[in-house]
Design an enzyme around this catalytic site. Structure first.
Site, mmCIF file in Angstrom:
data_model
loop_
_atom_site.group_PDB
_atom_site.id
_atom_site.type_symbol
_atom_site.label_atom_id
_atom_site.label_comp_id
_atom_site.label_asym_id
_atom_site.label_seq_id
_atom_site.Cartn_x
_atom_site.Cartn_y
_atom_site.Cartn_z
ATOM 1 C CB CYS A 197 5.039 112.754 -55.288
ATOM 2 S SG CYS A 197 2.965 112.551 -56.120
ATOM 3 C CG HIS B 214 5.374 110.417 -51.707
ATOM 4 N ND1 HIS B 214 4.341 111.086 -51.851
ATOM 5 C CD2 HIS B 214 4.177 109.867 -53.107
ATOM 6 C CE1 HIS B 214 3.202 111.068 -52.632
ATOM 7 N NE2 HIS B 214 3.320 110.782 -53.440
ATOM 8 C CG ASN C 124 -0.398 110.883 -54.115
ATOM 9 O OD1 ASN C 124 0.215 111.644 -53.747
ATOM 10 N ND2 ASN C 124 0.067 109.832 -55.166
HETATM 11 O O1 UT7 Z 1 2.615 109.721 -56.182
HETATM 12 C C1 UT7 Z 1 2.731 110.038 -57.583
HETATM 13 C C2 UT7 Z 1 3.168 108.689 -58.341
HETATM 14 N N1 UT7 Z 1 2.630 107.831 -58.446
HETATM 15 C C3 UT7 Z 1 2.419 106.492 -58.808
HETATM 16 O O2 UT7 Z 1 3.756 105.953 -57.831
HETATM 17 C C4 UT7 Z 1 1.359 105.356 -58.988
HETATM 18 C C5 UT7 Z 1 1.450 104.638 -58.844
HETATM 19 N N2 UT7 Z 1 0.595 103.664 -59.783
HETATM 20 C C6 UT7 Z 1 -0.824 102.920 -59.089
HETATM 21 O O3 UT7 Z 1 -0.558 102.742 -57.895
HETATM 22 C C7 UT7 Z 1 -1.247 101.774 -59.985
HETATM 23 O O4 UT7 Z 1 -0.716 101.763 -61.189
HETATM 24 C C8 UT7 Z 1 -2.887 102.482 -59.766
HETATM 25 C C9 UT7 Z 1 -2.654 102.343 -58.594
HETATM 26 C C10 UT7 Z 1 -2.976 104.264 -60.178
HETATM 27 C C11 UT7 Z 1 -3.644 101.032 -60.533
HETATM 28 O O5 UT7 Z 1 -3.352 99.842 -60.162
HETATM 29 P P1 UT7 Z 1 -3.136 98.960 -61.009
HETATM 30 O O6 UT7 Z 1 -2.981 97.785 -60.424
HETATM 31 O O7 UT7 Z 1 -2.203 99.309 -61.955
HETATM 32 O O8 UT7 Z 1 -4.109 99.018 -61.882
HETATM 33 P P2 UT7 Z 1 -4.075 98.976 -63.381
HETATM 34 O O9 UT7 Z 1 -4.511 100.146 -63.777
HETATM 35 O O10 UT7 Z 1 -3.726 97.816 -63.897
HETATM 36 O O11 UT7 Z 1 -5.792 97.985 -64.157
HETATM 37 C C12 UT7 Z 1 -6.187 97.035 -63.380
HETATM 38 C C13 UT7 Z 1 -7.277 97.113 -63.513
HETATM 39 C C14 UT7 Z 1 -7.849 97.451 -65.230
HETATM 40 O O12 UT7 Z 1 -8.947 97.134 -66.050
HETATM 41 P P3 UT7 Z 1 -8.757 95.767 -67.277
HETATM 42 O O13 UT7 Z 1 -8.089 96.787 -68.410
HETATM 43 O O14 UT7 Z 1 -8.054 95.143 -66.399
HETATM 44 O O15 UT7 Z 1 -10.114 95.343 -67.861
HETATM 45 C C15 UT7 Z 1 -8.758 98.828 -65.087
HETATM 46 O O16 UT7 Z 1 -9.368 99.988 -65.793
HETATM 47 O O17 UT7 Z 1 -8.039 97.670 -63.068
HETATM 48 C C16 UT7 Z 1 -9.627 99.146 -63.654
HETATM 49 N N3 UT7 Z 1 -9.265 100.035 -62.756
HETATM 50 C C17 UT7 Z 1 -10.427 100.531 -61.684
HETATM 51 N N4 UT7 Z 1 -11.404 99.267 -61.606
HETATM 52 C C18 UT7 Z 1 -12.318 99.677 -60.170
HETATM 53 C C19 UT7 Z 1 -8.510 100.504 -62.264
HETATM 54 N N5 UT7 Z 1 -9.143 101.921 -61.617
HETATM 55 C C20 UT7 Z 1 -10.362 101.469 -61.322
HETATM 56 C C21 UT7 Z 1 -10.759 101.412 -59.940
HETATM 57 N N6 UT7 Z 1 -12.137 100.720 -60.026
HETATM 58 N N7 UT7 Z 1 -10.955 102.418 -58.802
#
Ligand code: UT7
Length: 329
Positions: A116, A256, A286
């Site tokens: 990215c 970004h 993204n």
């Molecule tokens: O561009 C390159 C660099 N990339 C980035 O900068 C991305 C950086 N990371 C992020 O933006 C975030 O970590 C994400 C948007 C990818 C995820 O958000 P988060 O707040 O970190 O969520 P998480 O991965 O900790 O997941 C929280 C919960 C999980 O459920 P449990 O384990 O708490 O029951 C996931 O399974 O949300 C669940 N989950 C979803 N729920 C509904 C993950 N994806 C989804 C979804 N819809 N699409």
């Protein structure tokens, strides 16, 4: 003699017409518009549909538009660099294909992969060819067909990404505008958190890798989030500090677009109000190497000559960087 700088003298972008909404995703995986909006700020993203269309087709559209709006003869372009993580094929370079499709008969071209942060790394690389006086017309393309490496059964990633391409024209100037300063960094130990498991020389494609879905984006969201927030904010603050720029001096931050919460944290760290932050993640998601040119393209009419703009990115690798640009027109 005054210093030769590389100025951005034109910007154009292209997005495919098909829009994939959060509503549509709700029918594909177990997710909700509320979750996607609150965790990422994304409402919809554009997807390139159609057989036989790849990253180069979007890149060529952006380049053709850029040539037209800047009145540039394609045969005068000397170099084209394409930042992408979704090349048409492993080789030859997508940049070669874009140059061919856009009629850049005299340009030498190559790809650059810094995930990215690729667009920033390509812009810095291109600026050096201009600052040394070697070339007078250089195009930098940021293009990604992220849908080609997205698993639309994996809710953790399929809500995040979109397809798009952007292109910038760089030309020399002796005025005090253009690419003023840059900061970059990489940390290969971060690769474990964000990568594609197969398809490279380490693990070539096989029936097993396809069955195991190893040709898609693999991302551990939380560690990437943590690094992105600190690195992007730090590098943006650092480039301001070392150039004695205060928040009042900055016209726009162009971050970004990976997550609205990362963008907000970066702006807070820089002390910059939301009105000065280019944000369009809600409509494009993204798009990896295309996010920054997509922003500049949408804000182009608001920009004025002399505006101080900070470009900032963080991506897989890990890679990160920031550029201080003085807008040239
Ligand atoms: O561009 C390159 C660099 N990339 C980035 O900068 C991305 C950086 N990371 C992020 O933006 C975030 O970590 C994400 C948007 C990818 C995820 O958000 P988060 O707040 O970190 O969520 P998480 O991965 O900790 O997941 C929280 C919960 C999980 O459920 P449990 O384990 O708490 O029951 C996931 O399974 O949300 C669940 N989950 C979803 N729920 C509904 C993950 N994806 C989804 C979804 N819809 N699409």
């Amino acid at each position: 003699m005054s210093k030769l700088r590389a100025k951005i003298s034109g910007i154009h972008a292209w997005v495919p017409p098909y829009i994939l909404t959060n509503k549509e995703l709700e029918a594909m995986v177990e997710t909700t518009d509320e979750w996607i909006m609150s965790r990422t700020g994304i409402r919809e993203r554009h997807i390139l549909k159609g057989e036989g269309l790849g990253t180069s087709d979007m890149g060529a559209e952006a380049v053709r538009g850029l040539l037209e709006k800047t009145g540039t003869n394609p045969e005068d372009v000397e170099l084209l660099i394409c930042a992408t993580v979704t090349p048409d094929m492993t080789f030859p370079a997508t940049a070669n294909i874009i140059s061919h499709k856009a009629g850049l008969k005299n340009a030498f071209s190559f790809d650059l992969n810094a995930a990215c942060s690729g667009l920033l790394f390509a812009l810095i690389t291109a600026s050096k060819y201009v600052e040394t006086g070697m070339y007078k017309k250089v195009i930098v393309v940021g293009a990604d067909k992220m849908s080609s490496i997205t698993d639309y059964t994996a809710r953790e990633t399929c809500v995040l990404f979109g397809d798009a391409a952007g292109a910038l024209l760089l030309e020399p100037t002796t005025e005090n505008v253009g690419i003023m300063d840059s900061l970059t960094g990489t940390d290969g130990s971060g690769r474990v958190h964000l990568h594609m498991k197969a398809g490279g020389s380490l693990k070539p494609a096989s029936h097993e890798t396809v069955d195991a879905k190893e040709h898609f984006i693999y991302q551990e969201g939380q560690p990437v989030f943590k690094f992105a927030v600190t690195r992007m904010a730090d590098v943006s603050a650092e480039i301001m500090e070392r150039n004695h720029l205060t928040a009042d001096d900055i016209s726009y931050l162009v971050p970004h677009q990976a997550n609205l919460r990362i963008i907000d944290a970066t702006a807070r760290r820089m002390g910059i109000g939301k009105e000065k932050v280019m944000i369009n993640i809600d409509r494009y998601g993204n798009t990896t190497d295309a996010t920054i040119p997509l922003c500049l393209w949408e804000w182009e009419n608001k920009l004025k000559k002399g505006d101080n703009i900070i470009l900032a990115a963080f991506g897989g690798g890990f890679t990160w960087g920031s550029i201080w640009v003085k807008w040239a027109y």
